[in-house]
Design an enzyme around this catalytic site. Structure first.
Site, PDB file in Angstrom:
ATOM      1  N   THR A 142       0.836  -1.202   0.000  1.00 12.99           N
ATOM      2  CA  THR A 142       0.000   0.000   0.000  1.00 12.99           C
ATOM      3  C   THR A 142       0.867   1.246   0.000  1.00 12.99           C
ATOM      4  OG1 THR A 142      -1.887  -1.030   1.096  1.00 12.99           O
ATOM      5  CG2 THR A 142      -1.630   1.348   1.392  1.00 12.99           C
ATOM      6  N   SER A 319     -34.564  37.783  -1.834  1.00 14.49           N
ATOM      7  CA  SER A 319     -35.060  37.939  -0.473  1.00 14.49           C
ATOM      8  C   SER A 319     -36.458  37.375  -0.356  1.00 14.49           C
ATOM      9  CB  SER A 319     -35.073  39.426  -0.074  1.00 14.49           C
ATOM     10  OG  SER A 319     -35.666  39.591   1.191  1.00 14.49           O
TER      11      SER A 319
END
Length: 467
Positions: A142, A319
């Site tokens: 690994t 908004s």
């Protein structure tokens, strides 16, 4: 239990879904690491990189007489299938994990081995015919296969990011040309400075981002040095003589990158310096990109009580309580992406520093942070270009009126009327609200013709000989 098969490892027997190409060690990782919710399958570049590294390793083992040709050919075929996009769903482990990447490496080894077994007409898990460890992982650990795969993934991801960066540079440059005749006030410290063109402002955006193309490529070029053949700690235990250089050569042929074997594999195995410097290049790009978005938000502020020099494309109502309000949502989201990049760069720093002795076990979080940053920045660049930059328009009259009413144009008069006169006029203009232009004429310091000549945009926007 009919839907499961039993596989064994060091810790005992564990049921694995019968149709899964992954095996027992991947299953343990699935069970152990429920952390980020982001799976290895979400990062196809890394999966493809794992496949190409395994293919290069198998080719090297075959050429050195360690792997028989039929098995090598089957492993290579399966790697090609993964490179073509197949079986990516068979990589279900979490990106953040313990084990220094062992789970990632074994996930690849198991998927390749079980697909080979299927091609051979054998049952999944019948590893005597093709083993994840003895065949797919032959001459590897690994600790060399995982970082090499990560580097291959980052090299290809960098290429894609640079292409996206080139496109937004061109988009800013196109706007620079479009706005070349729009005169406006430049500002320093948010105060009026001297006139410039809006085109110069956008060309500067293009230039500053263009610089990062070479920086990203130069830093990514450090990834071409790999440690395949190092095996566990760099001594090359269980790898045959000549494996390191031959594997690097094979990987170069398969990827098209100028892959080289590190001259010191013991040093290269725990070293994460290339990740740190590449992450810093991503952060540099994010810093610049966020600054540009700050500027776009300021320049478009208003529409009545702000700068309102440019208009950003309206993307959505702004908004839930204020009718008519439209927010600069695209620059805002890119700002937030950049903040995420800053944080991930710090994660890379801490993870790199955490290396101990002959290995850095923190590479999983390091790799996740860098690849997430590349993906985030790539998406942000495309979003900003497509949904904002190409649709920006200029409020030419507003820009010009700000120049005419600005105290800042007195700087252009300074070489002709002197610093003392300029200061007095600026002070009176500030106190009375009158224009610099009118005060200069009233005092008889310059004629109207001379004043107009000095304040001609052609004389204020670039270096020139004194009139």
């Amino acid at each position: 239990m009919e839907n499961f098969r039993n596989e064994s490892d060091l810790l005992g027997t564990l049921p694995v879904p019968v149709n899964a190409y992954y095996g027992v060690q991947t299953q343990r990782a699935i069970d152990n690491f429920k952390i980020s919710g982001q799976k290895l399958s979400s990062y196809p570049h890394l999966i493809r990189a794992l496949a190409i590294v395994k293919k290069a390793a198998a080719k090297t083992n075959y050429e050195l007489g360690l792997l028989e040709e039929p098995l090598y050919q089957k492993i290579a075929e399966v790697c090609d299938e993964i490179l073509a996009g197949q079986f990516h769903e068979e990589f279900p482990i979490d990106m953040i994990q313990g084990g220094a990447g062992t789970s990632v490496n074994m996930n690849a080894n198991e998927v390749i081995a079980n697909r080979v077994l299927e091609k051979l007409g054998k049952e999944k898990g019948d590893y005597q015919y093709c083993s994840p460890n003895d065949h797919v992982n032959l001459s590897q650990s690994t600790n060399d296969a995982y970082p090499t795969s990560l580097k291959m993934a980052l090299l290809s991801m960098n290429e894609e990011l640079v292409e996206k960066l080139k496109k937004i540079v061109e988009a800013f440059r196109d706007k620079g040309k479009e706005f070349s005749s729009v005169i406006k006030m430049g500002r320093t410290q948010l105060q009026d400075a001297v006139p410039m063109s809006l085109g110069q402002e956008f060309e500067a955006f293009a230039a500053t981002l263009e610089e990062d193309i070479s920086k990203l490529n130069a830093n990514a070029n450090l990834f071409v040095e790999i440690n395949m053949g190092a095996t566990a700690i760099g001594t090359g235990l269980n790898a045959p003589v000549g494996y390191a250089n031959l594997c690097a050569k094979n990987l170069a042929q398969l990827t098209g990158f100028s892959i080289l074997s590190s001259p010191n594999l013991v040093e290269a195995t725990p070293d994460t310096g290339s990740y740190v410097i590449y992450s810093s290049a991503l952060k540099r790009l994010a810093v610049k990109l966020s600054k540009i978005c700050n500027d776009l938000r300021l320049l478009s502020s208003g529409p009545r009580a702000g700068f309102f020099e440019i208009n950003l494309p309206p993307m959505q109502p702004g908004s839930s309580i204020m009718p008519g309000k439209v927010n600069p949502v695209i620059p805002e989201v890119v700002n937030q992406v950049c903040y995420k990049v800053f944080g991930n760069d710090l994660t890379v720093t801490f993870a790199a520093e955490a290396g101990q002795l002959q290995l850095n076990v923190m590479e999983p979080v390091l790799s996740h942070a860098i690849m997430e940053n590349i993906n985030f920045l790539g998406n942000a660049l495309d979003t900003l270009r497509e949904k904002c930059i190409v649709g920006i328009t200029a409020n030419k009259d507003i820009c010009l009126n700000m120049v005419r009413n600005s105290i800042g144009i007195v700087t252009a008069l300074n070489p002709y009327i002197g610093y003392k006169n300029s200061t007095e006029i600026a002070k009176e203009a500030l106190e009375t609200g009158r224009s610099v232009y009118d005060l200069v004429l009233e005092r008889g310091i310059l004629s109207e013709e001379r004043l107009n000549e000095i304040l001609d945009p052609e004389n204020m926007l670039k270096p020139h000989q004194p009139l």
